[in-house]
Design a protein around this motif. Sequence first.
Motif, PDB file in Angstrom:
ATOM      1  N   ASP A   1      48.644  62.405  34.300  1.00  0.00           N
ATOM      2  CA  ASP A   1      47.892  63.638  34.107  1.00  0.00           C
ATOM      3  C   ASP A   1      46.526  63.624  34.774  1.00  0.00           C
ATOM      4  O   ASP A   1      46.059  64.644  35.256  1.00  0.00           O
ATOM      5  CB  ASP A   1      47.715  63.910  32.603  1.00  0.00           C
ATOM      6  CG  ASP A   1      49.059  64.089  31.899  1.00  0.00           C
ATOM      7  OD1 ASP A   1      49.773  65.031  32.260  1.00  0.00           O
ATOM      8  OD2 ASP A   1      49.384  63.274  31.018  1.00  0.00           O
ATOM      9  N   ARG A   2      45.848  62.474  34.756  1.00  0.00           N
ATOM     10  CA  ARG A   2      44.493  62.403  35.313  1.00  0.00           C
ATOM     11  C   ARG A   2      44.172  60.975  35.717  1.00  0.00           C
ATOM     12  O   ARG A   2      44.802  60.026  35.233  1.00  0.00           O
ATOM     13  CB  ARG A   2      43.467  62.937  34.321  1.00  0.00           C
ATOM     14  CG  ARG A   2      43.577  62.419  32.914  1.00  0.00           C
ATOM     15  CD  ARG A   2      42.879  63.397  31.954  1.00  0.00           C
ATOM     16  NE  ARG A   2      43.134  63.103  30.570  1.00  0.00           N
ATOM     17  CZ  ARG A   2      42.331  62.395  29.782  1.00  0.00           C
ATOM     18  NH1 ARG A   2      41.216  61.881  30.264  1.00  0.00           N
ATOM     19  NH2 ARG A   2      42.625  62.204  28.518  1.00  0.00           N
ATOM     20  N   PRO A   3      43.195  60.825  36.600  1.00  0.00           N
ATOM     21  CA  PRO A   3      42.920  59.486  37.158  1.00  0.00           C
ATOM     22  C   PRO A   3      42.156  58.596  36.201  1.00  0.00           C
ATOM     23  O   PRO A   3      41.597  59.039  35.193  1.00  0.00           O
ATOM     24  CB  PRO A   3      42.086  59.799  38.405  1.00  0.00           C
ATOM     25  CG  PRO A   3      41.397  61.085  38.071  1.00  0.00           C
ATOM     26  CD  PRO A   3      42.368  61.862  37.230  1.00  0.00           C
ATOM     27  N   ALA A   4      42.114  57.316  36.533  1.00  0.00           N
ATOM     28  CA  ALA A   4      41.372  56.325  35.763  1.00  0.00           C
ATOM     29  C   ALA A   4      40.736  55.330  36.722  1.00  0.00           C
ATOM     30  O   ALA A   4      41.321  54.982  37.752  1.00  0.00           O
ATOM     31  CB  ALA A   4      42.296  55.595  34.795  1.00  0.00           C
ATOM     32  N   LEU A   5      39.544  54.863  36.380  1.00  0.00           N
ATOM     33  CA  LEU A   5      38.876  53.812  37.146  1.00  0.00           C
ATOM     34  C   LEU A   5      39.205  52.458  36.533  1.00  0.00           C
ATOM     35  O   LEU A   5      38.985  52.244  35.334  1.00  0.00           O
ATOM     36  CB  LEU A   5      37.363  54.024  37.152  1.00  0.00           C
ATOM     37  CG  LEU A   5      36.811  55.033  38.158  1.00  0.00           C
ATOM     38  CD1 LEU A   5      35.349  55.342  37.857  1.00  0.00           C
ATOM     39  CD2 LEU A   5      36.948  54.520  39.586  1.00  0.00           C
ATOM     40  N   ALA A   6      39.736  51.564  37.346  1.00  0.00           N
ATOM     41  CA  ALA A   6      40.117  50.228  36.878  1.00  0.00           C
ATOM     42  C   ALA A   6      39.407  49.184  37.719  1.00  0.00           C
ATOM     43  O   ALA A   6      39.320  49.315  38.942  1.00  0.00           O
ATOM     44  CB  ALA A   6      41.627  50.038  36.972  1.00  0.00           C
ATOM     45  N   ALA A   7      38.902  48.146  37.057  1.00  0.00           N
ATOM     46  CA  ALA A   7      38.171  47.096  37.767  1.00  0.00           C
ATOM     47  C   ALA A   7      38.608  45.728  37.285  1.00  0.00           C
ATOM     48  O   ALA A   7      39.190  45.585  36.207  1.00  0.00           O
ATOM     49  CB  ALA A   7      36.666  47.259  37.567  1.00  0.00           C
ATOM     50  N   ILE A   8      38.317  44.729  38.114  1.00  0.00           N
ATOM     51  CA  ILE A   8      38.580  43.346  37.756  1.00  0.00           C
ATOM     52  C   ILE A   8      37.390  42.813  36.967  1.00  0.00           C
ATOM     53  O   ILE A   8      36.246  42.954  37.379  1.00  0.00           O
ATOM     54  CB  ILE A   8      38.800  42.489  39.020  1.00  0.00           C
ATOM     55  CG1 ILE A   8      39.987  43.041  39.821  1.00  0.00           C
ATOM     56  CG2 ILE A   8      39.035  41.040  38.647  1.00  0.00           C
ATOM     57  CD1 ILE A   8      41.300  43.033  39.089  1.00  0.00           C
ATOM     58  N   TRP A   9      37.675  42.196  35.830  1.00  0.00           N
ATOM     59  CA  TRP A   9      36.642  41.724  34.901  1.00  0.00           C
ATOM     60  C   TRP A   9      36.768  40.204  34.788  1.00  0.00           C
ATOM     61  O   TRP A   9      37.842  39.691  34.513  1.00  0.00           O
ATOM     62  CB  TRP A   9      36.897  42.368  33.545  1.00  0.00           C
ATOM     63  CG  TRP A   9      35.752  42.382  32.578  1.00  0.00           C
ATOM     64  CD1 TRP A   9      35.148  41.302  32.018  1.00  0.00           C
ATOM     65  CD2 TRP A   9      35.123  43.537  32.017  1.00  0.00           C
ATOM     66  NE1 TRP A   9      34.166  41.716  31.149  1.00  0.00           N
ATOM     67  CE2 TRP A   9      34.126  43.078  31.113  1.00  0.00           C
ATOM     68  CE3 TRP A   9      35.302  44.913  32.177  1.00  0.00           C
ATOM     69  CZ2 TRP A   9      33.324  43.948  30.383  1.00  0.00           C
ATOM     70  CZ3 TRP A   9      34.500  45.773  31.457  1.00  0.00           C
ATOM     71  CH2 TRP A   9      33.512  45.289  30.576  1.00  0.00           C
ATOM     72  N   PRO A  10      35.662  39.448  34.972  1.00  0.00           N
ATOM     73  CA  PRO A  10      35.744  37.988  34.832  1.00  0.00           C
ATOM     74  C   PRO A  10      35.963  37.584  33.374  1.00  0.00           C
ATOM     75  O   PRO A  10      35.393  38.199  32.459  1.00  0.00           O
ATOM     76  CB  PRO A  10      34.394  37.502  35.348  1.00  0.00           C
ATOM     77  CG  PRO A  10      33.466  38.658  35.125  1.00  0.00           C
ATOM     78  CD  PRO A  10      34.298  39.896  35.328  1.00  0.00           C
ATOM     79  N   THR A  11      36.772  36.555  33.146  1.00  0.00           N
ATOM     80  CA  THR A  11      37.022  36.043  31.801  1.00  0.00           C
ATOM     81  C   THR A  11      36.855  34.519  31.803  1.00  0.00           C
ATOM     82  O   THR A  11      36.680  33.902  32.860  1.00  0.00           O
ATOM     83  CB  THR A  11      38.446  36.379  31.326  1.00  0.00           C
ATOM     84  OG1 THR A  11      39.384  35.557  32.040  1.00  0.00           O
ATOM     85  CG2 THR A  11      38.778  37.847  31.547  1.00  0.00           C
ATOM     86  N   LEU A  12      36.939  33.931  30.629  1.00  0.00           N
ATOM     87  CA  LEU A  12      36.836  32.476  30.529  1.00  0.00           C
ATOM     88  C   LEU A  12      37.969  31.781  31.265  1.00  0.00           C
ATOM     89  O   LEU A  12      37.819  30.651  31.730  1.00  0.00           O
ATOM     90  CB  LEU A  12      36.849  32.052  29.054  1.00  0.00           C
ATOM     91  CG  LEU A  12      35.608  32.410  28.225  1.00  0.00           C
ATOM     92  CD1 LEU A  12      35.818  32.011  26.777  1.00  0.00           C
ATOM     93  CD2 LEU A  12      34.364  31.732  28.790  1.00  0.00           C
ATOM     94  N   HIS A  13      39.110  32.456  31.378  1.00  0.00           N
ATOM     95  CA  HIS A  13      40.295  31.833  31.969  1.00  0.00           C
ATOM     96  C   HIS A  13      40.619  32.345  33.368  1.00  0.00           C
ATOM     97  O   HIS A  13      41.592  31.900  33.967  1.00  0.00           O
ATOM     98  CB  HIS A  13      41.505  32.062  31.056  1.00  0.00           C
ATOM     99  CG  HIS A  13      41.272  31.651  29.631  1.00  0.00           C
ATOM    100  ND1 HIS A  13      41.052  30.345  29.268  1.00  0.00           N
ATOM    101  CD2 HIS A  13      41.192  32.376  28.496  1.00  0.00           C
ATOM    102  CE1 HIS A  13      40.861  30.276  27.961  1.00  0.00           C
ATOM    103  NE2 HIS A  13      40.938  31.490  27.466  1.00  0.00           N
ATOM    104  N   GLY A  14      39.826  33.287  33.876  1.00  0.00           N
ATOM    105  CA  GLY A  14      40.126  33.835  35.191  1.00  0.00           C
ATOM    106  C   GLY A  14      39.624  35.255  35.305  1.00  0.00           C
ATOM    107  O   GLY A  14      38.419  35.512  35.297  1.00  0.00           O
ATOM    108  N   GLU A  15      40.556  36.217  35.370  1.00  0.00           N
ATOM    109  CA  GLU A  15      40.200  37.622  35.520  1.00  0.00           C
ATOM    110  C   GLU A  15      41.182  38.488  34.750  1.00  0.00           C
ATOM    111  O   GLU A  15      42.303  38.076  34.458  1.00  0.00           O
ATOM    112  CB  GLU A  15      40.218  38.026  37.000  1.00  0.00           C
ATOM    113  CG  GLU A  15      39.180  37.329  37.860  1.00  0.00           C
ATOM    114  CD  GLU A  15      39.333  37.671  39.335  1.00  0.00           C
ATOM    115  OE1 GLU A  15      38.305  37.872  40.002  1.00  0.00           O
ATOM    116  OE2 GLU A  15      40.483  37.736  39.807  1.00  0.00           O
ATOM    117  N   CYS A  16      40.742  39.722  34.449  1.00  0.00           N
ATOM    118  CA  CYS A  16      41.640  40.705  33.858  1.00  0.00           C
ATOM    119  C   CYS A  16      41.311  42.069  34.431  1.00  0.00           C
ATOM    120  O   CYS A  16      40.269  42.263  35.062  1.00  0.00           O
ATOM    121  CB  CYS A  16      41.551  40.702  32.326  1.00  0.00           C
ATOM    122  SG  CYS A  16      40.015  41.378  31.667  1.00  0.00           S
ATOM    123  N   VAL A  17      42.199  43.026  34.224  1.00  0.00           N
ATOM    124  CA  VAL A  17      41.993  44.410  34.641  1.00  0.00           C
ATOM    125  C   VAL A  17      41.549  45.209  33.423  1.00  0.00           C
ATOM    126  O   VAL A  17      42.162  45.099  32.354  1.00  0.00           O
ATOM    127  CB  VAL A  17      43.290  45.015  35.224  1.00  0.00           C
ATOM    128  CG1 VAL A  17      43.117  46.512  35.501  1.00  0.00           C
ATOM    129  CG2 VAL A  17      43.706  44.277  36.483  1.00  0.00           C
TER     130      VAL A  17
END
Length: 353
Positions: free
Chosen positions: A127-143
């Motif tokens: 239905d509509r767009p979303a902004l997604a980014a890579i986030w640093p974590t203790l174990h690597g990265e997440c979206v």
Amino acid sequence: MPQKVRIALDAMGGDVGASVVIPGAAVALARHPDCEFLLFGDQARIAPELEQHAALKAAARVIHTDVAVGNHEKPSQALRRGRKTSSMWLAIEAVKKGEADVAISAGNTGALVAMARFCLHMLEGIDRPALAAIWPTLHGECVVLDLGATIGADARHLVALAAMGSAMASARLHIARPKVGLLNIGTEQMKGHEEIREAGDMLRAMNLPQLDYIGFVEGDGIGKGAADVVVTEGFCGNVALKAAEGTARQVVEVLRGAIQNSLMARIGYLLARGAFQTLRNKMDPRKGNGSVLLGLNGIVVKSHGGTDAEGFASAVGVGYEMARYDLLTKINQTFNREGGALASVPAAQEAVS
């Protein structure tokens, strides 16, 4: 030899425009030699920057326009004034025409969302767009998504975000079946707004093959790496992002002040310099720069407007990976396989951007 990844850049976007975009593109080209660039903007401002980067000049083509979207223009105003002629619009339109695989801009976020949606349209089932980014974590990265493309979300939209986020994690983090969590004020199933609880019930019932729904994730779970994909609506996502960026800067400043406070602290810093460098690299916001505008019939990446060349190069790298690992195909596959379940849910109401 693999096909070139064609990248369209809004060379006038951001706080300073070409003086960051062009050096950033040069850094990105050194990391990804299989790129070629379309640079949209004022030829008189782009040309002197290109002269300092011979390799980029050989791999780029400049398309002149002297119309740029202002940082403080309202989306509707930018769309009326800059449609068809602005550097932002022309970069997005290059994706629509098949002349580029991805468009990247550091310009006005609201204008970018409006123009991308108007030019590229939404993928079927979204239905509509979303902004997604890579986030640093203790174990690597997440979206993490949505980081502010639109405000508010019903359960169906949250499920769509989960599906899109899992496709991005698959493409960017190379995880076959990403763990997905809904951001909430607690992990218990009875907590949170009705929409979040309903989305959780839907994801459990649907048991989607492309993602592993693990339940609710609290705010501190993002950095802990509790999930590969963390889903929330745009208001909360943007607040979480700004809070994390502010905390990272605060930690760096506190450490810098503590190190300079005494001779013993300086000696301690010298002994632990490697550890401090690891911390600095992990918390450097430039390395995570570049949010993907998901849900469109094309790939668009938003760079932070105040970043430097290194940060812009990171955004180009995100766009490169989304194109090289075929993000749109992964999203379409997700919705083709899972669309039957989503189609049975009433469509989300439009939120006010």
